[in-house]
Motif scaffolding. Structure first.
Motif, mmCIF file in Angstrom:
data_model
loop_
_atom_site.group_PDB
_atom_site.id
_atom_site.type_symbol
_atom_site.label_atom_id
_atom_site.label_comp_id
_atom_site.label_asym_id
_atom_site.label_seq_id
_atom_site.Cartn_x
_atom_site.Cartn_y
_atom_site.Cartn_z
ATOM 1 N N SER A 122 0.853 -1.185 0.000
ATOM 2 C CA SER A 122 0.000 0.000 0.000
ATOM 3 C C SER A 122 0.886 1.230 0.000
ATOM 4 O O SER A 122 1.796 1.359 0.836
ATOM 5 N N THR A 196 -4.364 6.363 -3.736
ATOM 6 C CA THR A 196 -4.966 5.072 -3.401
ATOM 7 C C THR A 196 -3.840 4.147 -2.986
ATOM 8 O O THR A 196 -2.657 4.521 -3.022
ATOM 9 N N ASP A 197 -4.186 2.915 -2.625
ATOM 10 C CA ASP A 197 -3.173 1.916 -2.297
ATOM 11 C C ASP A 197 -2.147 1.742 -3.398
ATOM 12 O O ASP A 197 -0.976 1.491 -3.133
ATOM 13 N N PRO A 244 -13.574 8.487 1.235
ATOM 14 C CA PRO A 244 -13.788 7.518 2.323
ATOM 15 C C PRO A 244 -13.136 6.170 2.035
ATOM 16 O O PRO A 244 -12.560 5.543 2.943
ATOM 17 N N GLU A 245 -13.191 5.714 0.779
ATOM 18 C CA GLU A 245 -12.570 4.425 0.438
ATOM 19 C C GLU A 245 -11.055 4.488 0.593
ATOM 20 O O GLU A 245 -10.436 3.566 1.139
ATOM 21 N N GLN A 247 -9.413 6.532 2.543
ATOM 22 C CA GLN A 247 -9.135 6.623 3.973
ATOM 23 C C GLN A 247 -9.179 5.246 4.630
ATOM 24 O O GLN A 247 -8.387 4.950 5.529
ATOM 25 N N THR A 248 -10.084 4.399 4.177
ATOM 26 C CA THR A 248 -10.152 3.027 4.699
ATOM 27 C C THR A 248 -8.886 2.254 4.328
ATOM 28 O O THR A 248 -8.322 1.511 5.149
ATOM 29 N N GLN A 249 -8.414 2.422 3.089
ATOM 30 C CA GLN A 249 -7.170 1.792 2.670
ATOM 31 C C GLN A 249 -5.992 2.282 3.520
ATOM 32 O O GLN A 249 -5.141 1.501 3.946
ATOM 33 N N GLN A 250 -5.968 3.587 3.763
ATOM 34 C CA GLN A 250 -4.891 4.167 4.562
ATOM 35 C C GLN A 250 -4.921 3.615 5.989
ATOM 36 O O GLN A 250 -3.878 3.253 6.550
ATOM 37 N N LYS A 251 -6.091 3.553 6.567
ATOM 38 C CA LYS A 251 -6.226 3.046 7.937
ATOM 39 C C LYS A 251 -5.732 1.612 8.035
ATOM 40 O O LYS A 251 -5.032 1.244 8.987
ATOM 41 N N ALA A 252 -6.075 0.785 7.062
ATOM 42 C CA ALA A 252 -5.627 -0.606 7.071
ATOM 43 C C ALA A 252 -4.114 -0.703 6.919
ATOM 44 O O ALA A 252 -3.451 -1.520 7.561
#
Length: 286
Positions: A122, A196-197, A244-245, A247-252
């Motif tokens: 990522s 993005t990732d 939001p998507e 941000q979810t990738q970043q959080k993971a």
């Protein structure tokens, strides 16, 4: 008086004048909900008629046509795809009818690594982000060698690595500089940010002093400070808001990290010597 017409030659160091950043307008695009914004003056290139490239207001990544950036002899591998968002340029003029003496070009490109042996990465992860940037610089600049100087590399990268901590994701700026002991070339300035990732935004600035001289001699005649000031104004205006998507990738990607910061020092990459009959097979950043 700063005008484009050349009626005489400058006899001493000059600082050319370019566009006024105070009149710069905001350029914005939305990529799957991730918003990129920055300010830039109106396109005013050295050569009249050169059309700019501006981003559309919105994109869907799945509908964007990424092209291979591979050029045989200039790149190591065909492991990168790019999408050009923006291409812009501004002429800079000397005083008292010395005419056009410099130009600052700006390119904004989306970069996507492909064909990787390990696709489990990522770009929001600091170590992956650093490695991908290093790989990209290697692919883009390590093949430029001087056969009359024992095939030594003409460029040094990265120089002046600087993490940009004001963004809500990893981000960095750096320079690629010619090795003045080996050959001539143009200093290039880069900003990298992940969106993005698997996709990062690369913004590149190329200041050109319009004489065929070494960088040392050029800097004795044409001061780059006004071009660098415009560049820095544009960089300082960049805003990037993740969807939001994303941000979810970043959080993971950051879930198990105690320290999500980038390295403070990224020394120049050590590239192996290349000869005309060889190509790079395996490259590392050590």
């Amino acid at each position: 008086m700063y005008v484009r017409y050349k009626l005489r030659k400058a006899k001493s160091l000059i600082t050319p004048k370019g566009p006024n950043f105070s009149s710069a307008k905001t350029i914005q695009c939305d990529i799957d909900g991730t918003v990129i914004k920055f300010k830039a003056p109106k396109h005013r290139p050295l050569i009249s008629g050169e059309e700019p490239t501006f981003p559309a207001h919105s994109y869907h990544l799945n509908d964007m046509f990424f092209r291979s950036s591979y050029q045989e002899g200039f790149n190591i591998s065909d492991n990168w795809e790019t999408f050009r968002l923006l291409e812009n340029a501004w002429a800079f003029y000397g005083p008292w009818f010395t005419g056009s003496v410099a130009e600052l070009a700006m390119y904004a490109t989306l970069i996507r690594p492909i064909n990787s042996d390990n696709n489990d990465f990522s770009l929001f992860h600091p170590r992956a982000f650093e490695k991908i940037i290093g790989d990209y610089l290697t692919n883009s600049f390590s093949t430029y060698t001087n056969e009359f100087m024992e095939n030594k590399h003409e460029y040094i990268a990265p120089i002046n690595w600087k993490p940009l901590t004001r963004f809500p994701m990893v981000a960095a700026r750096l320079q690629v500089e010619p090795d003045i002991k080996v050959g001539r070339g143009t200093i290039r300035y880069f900003v990298f940010l992940p969106i993005t990732d698997k996709v990062m935004l690369c913004i590149q600035f190329v200041p050109s002093q319009l004489l065929s001289l070494s960088q040392e001699e050029l800097d004795k005649r044409i001061n780059r400070s006004s071009m660098l000031q415009l560049m820095n104004n544009i960089i300082d205006s960049i805003e990037l808001t993740l969807s939001p998507e994303a941000q979810t990738q970043q959080k993971a990607a950051l879930a198990e990290l105690d320290d999500a910061s980038l390295i403070s020092d990224f020394p120049p990459l050590k590239w192996p010597v290349v000869n005309k009959e060889n190509t790079f097979k395996e490259l590392d950043n050590e």
